[in-house]
Design an enzyme around this catalytic site. Structure first.
Site, mmCIF file in Angstrom:
data_model
loop_
_atom_site.group_PDB
_atom_site.id
_atom_site.type_symbol
_atom_site.label_atom_id
_atom_site.label_comp_id
_atom_site.label_asym_id
_atom_site.label_seq_id
_atom_site.Cartn_x
_atom_site.Cartn_y
_atom_site.Cartn_z
ATOM 1 N NE ARG A 1 -3.944 -2.254 2.171
ATOM 2 C CZ ARG A 1 -3.958 -3.581 1.939
ATOM 3 N NH1 ARG A 1 -2.834 -4.249 1.804
ATOM 4 N NH2 ARG A 1 -5.112 -4.227 1.851
ATOM 5 N N GLY B 1 -1.640 -11.528 -5.117
ATOM 6 C CA GLY B 1 -3.070 -11.220 -5.156
ATOM 7 C C GLY B 1 -3.344 -9.781 -4.749
ATOM 8 N NE ARG C 1 -4.964 -16.193 -4.745
ATOM 9 C CZ ARG C 1 -4.364 -15.413 -3.854
ATOM 10 N NH1 ARG C 1 -3.105 -15.069 -4.030
ATOM 11 N NH2 ARG C 1 -5.016 -14.976 -2.799
ATOM 12 C CB SER D 1 -11.811 -10.053 0.655
ATOM 13 O OG SER D 1 -10.745 -9.614 -0.167
ATOM 14 C CG ASP E 1 -2.573 -14.129 5.087
ATOM 15 O OD1 ASP E 1 -3.400 -14.725 4.377
ATOM 16 O OD2 ASP E 1 -2.223 -12.953 4.861
ATOM 17 C CE LYS F 1 -6.656 -15.926 1.899
ATOM 18 N NZ LYS F 1 -6.817 -14.480 1.697
#
Ligand code: S3P
Length: 428
Positions: free
Chosen positions: A33, A100, A128, A173, A320, A347
């Site tokens: 980010r 992802g 995915r 998500s 995770d 995942k």
């Protein structure tokens, strides 16, 4: 991991005692980010503690391809942002590698640009699910499509005029939420995303820090369009998802006392601490610092663990970490039930099936369920040839088990840990 990189198998050494202090690499979600939002800000964003893992390097390379100058040295990354409308058309397809987060967040940004772009990546990312972002972006009037119609990448995104929506996401998500909020910066009117359960909120925190107007009420995050983002210093704390492997190793290695320094403990990410304590772990958080993104030193000591139940609203807070929690459950006394975690199937690998098969190969009593696993712990485990399926978190979880159980443990494709934790085996 990028397909052209050399993948190798790894043999795991044994550890008899873990003592001392370590620092784990920077948080992967926050590092991604910082590069993305720094690119959309005006002026320079100086990032310290950046994770130089393959995934975050993919993000850097995508933004460089869109005309952003990014300088990377050993101790910092400088992103010379050009503002919300400063990106330029990439000359070739953007390659997100295995990431992802890169693919889903960039899609939200690309939906608002005045140029075409094509997004692709490695074989894992091309399997995915991307419908989860195609659906809300299309509702915003974006022109995004899965090239082969499968709902997966490669994705083609073309310019269009976006409008804000109030989106109710069927999945909790952060990638979906962030994608829609980022598109919302380019939309007419405000945009909000409501999730069934709150997911990690790094996007909301960082966008506000750089000058956006993101508000949160319960599980709804809303953003106003056309924020003026301004580049600022961002200090990335250590990744709790990486610390998790050393928390686990410290707990199951005899005679251990390990201090993990400066770990991000954002409440949307710290579910593992709660679960490990429920399992009987001796874990103490020391020296908590930081405002937007809190961090702490974490002290862990060898503990005898027992089974627990994990499900409901805590799942996104530790999604995770479930592979390594499954390993710990196999070492614990009694039964551990993991439920409400069907997301594990989509995942980097199908983590329910892959962890179940590998733990069984080591002698554990594990059953895969529709949305999790049932693990009857306490059986003696032995090292064997296990398969990472090129999933970094699977490889690191199995490596932790391999350091303490009898017999030689070889991890097929184990070098894939570079995705999120370069230097993992050396540290272990
Ligand atoms: C991430 C969100 C989570 C997590 C992934 C990183 C992020 O994925 O599993 O490793 O940085 O936003 P989902 O949003 O798909 O749950």
């Amino acid at each position: 991991m990028s397909t052209n990189k050399m993948i190798s198998d790894i043999t795991i050494p044994k550890n008899t005692s873990l003592r001392g202090e370590i620092t784990v690499p920077g948080d992967k979600s926050i590092s991604h980010r910082a590069v993305m939002f720094g690119s959309l800000a005006e002026g320079t964003t100086e990032i310290t503690g950046f994770l130089p893992g393959a995934d975050c390097l993919s993000t850097i390379s995508c933004f460089r391809s869109m005309g952003i100058e990014i300088e990377q040295t050993a101790d910092r990354v400088l992103v010379h942002g050009k503002g919300l409308h400063g990106l330029s058309r990439p000359k070739t397809a953007l390659d997100v590698g295995n990431s992802g987060t890169t693919m889903r967040l960039i899609s939200g940004i690309l939906a608002g640009q005045d140029f075409d772009a094509r997004l692709t990546g490695d074989p894992s990312i091309r399997r995915r699910p991307m419908r989860r972002i195609i659906t809300p972006l299309t509702e915003m009037n974006a022109r995004i499509r899965s090239e082969n119609g499968s709902g997966c990448a490669p994705l083609m995104i073309r310019p269009s005029a976006l409008h804000g929506i109030s989106y109710h996401s069927p999945v909790a998500s952060a990638q979906v939420k962030s994608c829609v909020l980022l598109a919302g910066m380019y939309a007419k009117g405000s945009t909000s995303v409501t999730e069934p359960v709150l997911s990690r909120n790094h996007t909301e925190i960082m966008l506000n820090y750089l000058g956006a107007n993101v508000t949160t009420e319960g599980t709804t995050a809303s953003i106003e369009p056309e924020p003026k983002l301004v580049g600022r210093a961002i200090n990335v704390p250590g990744d709790i998802s990486s610390a998790a492997y050393f928390l686990a190793a410290g707990l199951i290695t005899p005679n251990s006392e390990l201090l993990i320094k400066n770990v991000g403990v954002n409440p949307t990410r710290d579910g593992i601490i709660e679960v490990l304590r429920n399992m009987g772990a001796d874990i103490t958080l020391l020296d908590q610092t930081g405002e937007g993104e809190p961090a702490a030193d974490i002290l862990v000591r060898t503990s005898s663990l027992h089974g627990t139940e994990i499900g409901g609203a805590i799942i996104p807070r530790l999604i995770d970490e479930l592979p390594v929690i499954a390993v710990l459950a196999a070492f614990a006394d009694g039964t551990t039930v993991i439920r409400d975690a069907a997301e594990l199937k989509v995942k980097e690998s199908n983590r329910i099936d892959v962890m179940t098969a590998n733990l069984k190969a080591m002698g554990a009593d594990v059953t895969a369920t529709e949305d999790g696993m049932i693990i009857n712990g306490g059986r003696p485990l032995h090292g064997t040839l296990v398969d990472s399926h090129l999933d970094h978190r699977v490889a690191m979880s199995l490596a932790v088990a391999g350091t303490v159980c009898d017999g030689e443990m070889i991890i097929k494709g184990g070098s894939c840990v570079d995705i999120s934790f370069p230097g993992f085996y050396e540290m272990l």
